[in-house]
Design an enzyme around this catalytic site. Structure first.
Site: not given
Ligand code: RB5
Length: 146
Positions: A8-9, A65, A67, A98-99, A133, A136
């Site tokens: 995303d942005h 994204c 986060t 493992h995953n 694994h 699981r």
């Molecule tokens: C966008 O502002 C932000 O919410 C997105 O990039 C992300 O961090 C969401 O989890």
């Protein structure tokens, strides 16, 4: 090796860094954007990447994204997806071993303790161990039907 990558942005700059790294490593990729800082919705980019991945021929997917959280949760809502959001290269290596994660997510606005390229390499260069694994993972994936 071929990967699909989308963001995303909040992930535009990190996506560029990761793409240069893929190019340095000679890894083929399909980039689905967004290449613009204009606000978009991360579930749309998770969905695009998973739909592309399901066409086949991809080893794994990369999602970014701000986060890494929203886009990884979104991908994990789609059947067959195990999207990891590693904190460091140890977690990144272990999620392959493992995953058997088939997607890996990063946060473009997160301060990682190591270069993201190193964290990504730890995942790419590791192998799934199978054995206990797999059992699981089978249980984990059965949860998607609940
Ligand atoms: C966008 O502002 C932000 O919410 C997105 O990039 C992300 O961090 C969401 O989890």
């Amino acid at each position: 090796m071929k990967v699909v990558i989308a963001n995303d942005h909040g992930g535009v700059e990190l996506a560029k860094k990761i793409i240069s790294h893929l190019e340095e490593r000679g890894i083929e990729y399909s980039y689905l954007g967004t290449a613009s800082e204009e606000s978009v919705d991360y579930p749309d980019y998770a969905e695009k990447a998973v739909i592309e991945y399901r066409k086949g021929g991809y080893d794994f997917g990369i999602l970014i994204c701000g986060t890494g959280i929203g886009i990884s949760i979104s991908a994990n809502k789609m059947k067959g997806i195990r999207c990891a959001l590693p904190q460091n290269s140890y977690a990144s290596e272990m999620t392959k071993r493992h995953n058997d994660a088939n997607f890996i997510a990063f946060g473009g606005r997160v301060d990682y303790p190591e270069p993201v390229e190193k964290i990504l390499d730890a995942y790419i260069d590791a192998s799934f161990e199978g054995g206990r694994h797999q059992k699981r993972i089978d249980k984990m994936m059965a949860l998607q039907n609940e």
